[in-house]
Design a protein around this motif. Structure first.
Motif, mmCIF file in Angstrom:
data_model
loop_
_atom_site.group_PDB
_atom_site.id
_atom_site.type_symbol
_atom_site.label_atom_id
_atom_site.label_comp_id
_atom_site.label_asym_id
_atom_site.label_seq_id
_atom_site.Cartn_x
_atom_site.Cartn_y
_atom_site.Cartn_z
ATOM 1 N N VAL A 1 40.931 42.428 29.672
ATOM 2 C CA VAL A 1 40.059 43.269 30.498
ATOM 3 C C VAL A 1 38.983 42.409 31.154
ATOM 4 C CG1 VAL A 1 38.394 45.170 30.501
ATOM 5 C CG2 VAL A 1 40.500 45.364 29.152
ATOM 6 N N LEU A 2 38.361 41.549 30.383
ATOM 7 C CA LEU A 2 37.276 40.716 30.913
ATOM 8 C C LEU A 2 37.775 39.743 31.974
ATOM 9 C CD1 LEU A 2 35.364 39.992 27.599
ATOM 10 C CD2 LEU A 2 34.903 41.763 29.313
ATOM 11 N N VAL A 3 38.901 39.129 31.712
ATOM 12 C CA VAL A 3 39.464 38.193 32.691
ATOM 13 C C VAL A 3 39.844 38.933 33.964
ATOM 14 C CG1 VAL A 3 41.429 36.664 33.158
ATOM 15 C CG2 VAL A 3 40.178 36.465 31.003
ATOM 16 N N SER A 4 40.399 40.129 33.839
ATOM 17 C CA SER A 4 40.782 40.881 35.047
ATOM 18 C C SER A 4 39.548 41.276 35.861
ATOM 19 C CB SER A 4 41.637 42.098 34.703
ATOM 20 O OG SER A 4 40.882 43.092 34.053
ATOM 21 N N LEU A 5 38.429 41.575 35.204
ATOM 22 C CA LEU A 5 37.203 41.880 35.937
ATOM 23 C C LEU A 5 36.698 40.643 36.683
ATOM 24 C CD1 LEU A 5 35.300 44.137 33.374
ATOM 25 C CD2 LEU A 5 36.512 44.859 35.442
ATOM 26 N N HIS A 6 36.764 39.504 36.031
ATOM 27 C CA HIS A 6 36.337 38.257 36.686
ATOM 28 C C HIS A 6 37.271 37.931 37.860
ATOM 29 C CE1 HIS A 6 34.499 34.402 37.242
ATOM 30 N NE2 HIS A 6 35.621 33.769 36.979
ATOM 31 N N GLU A 7 38.564 38.114 37.660
ATOM 32 C CA GLU A 7 39.520 37.869 38.743
ATOM 33 C C GLU A 7 39.255 38.815 39.916
ATOM 34 O OE1 GLU A 7 43.205 38.284 36.631
ATOM 35 O OE2 GLU A 7 43.290 36.134 36.149
ATOM 36 N N ARG A 8 38.872 40.051 39.618
ATOM 37 C CA ARG A 8 38.562 41.014 40.681
ATOM 38 C C ARG A 8 37.364 40.535 41.492
ATOM 39 N NH1 ARG A 8 40.608 44.920 43.849
ATOM 40 N NH2 ARG A 8 41.386 46.174 42.159
#
Length: 154
Positions: free
Chosen positions: A125-132
């Protein structure tokens, strides 16, 4: 710095830069790309809310994650000011970061099952937010949003 601390730092710094870029792209003197900026801001705000929703469920030990209401809606951007969406995103990002404050690195592996994405972890979840965040900055650059520059945190 452990991985949890690094992710918290990346999300805090990236969030501030994304908000600044959205506000710059939505200035009244810029009419070109206004609908694209609105669409980008809309998606970003919804994704941040949904990500925080899932993060909170995972940290509470929930195995079967429920969908955030935004995940049910595929209506596209509504006529809202980009500045308002940037505030919603910023508030959601602050809430997400508060959940991470003091989080041990071992908590990154907590897993649950998302109805659409399958098995996900706190770290996912955290990595996907950063990628976003990175995708948002790239999208704003593609449409020629002003005052965007590469940064070390994104």
């Amino acid at each position: 710095m452990d991985r949890a601390s690094w992710l918290l730092k990346a999300l805090r710094e990236g969030g501030g830069e994304v908000q600044e870029a959205l506000r710059a792209a939505a200035r009244p003197d810029r009419s070109a790309g206004a609908s694209e900026v609105l669409e980008i801001a809309w998606e970003l705000a919804l994704q941040e809310r949904a990500g925080g929703w899932h993060l909170e469920q995972l940290l509470r030990g929930r195995d079967d994650l429920s969908l955030h209401p935004a995940e049910w809606l595929a209506t596209g951007a509504e006529p809202v000011e980009v500045g308002q969406l940037a505030r919603i995103y910023g508030q959601s990002r602050d809430e997400t970061c508060m959940l991470l404050w003091g989080l041990p690195a071992s908590a990154l592996g907590r897993r649950g099952r998302h109805p659409f994405r399958g098995a996900i972890s706190v770290e996912d979840v955290l990595v996907s937010l950063h990628e976003r965040d990175i995708e948002t900055m790239q999208a704003l650059q593609r449409i020629g949003a002003p005052h965007l520059h590469p940064t070390s945190s994104l």
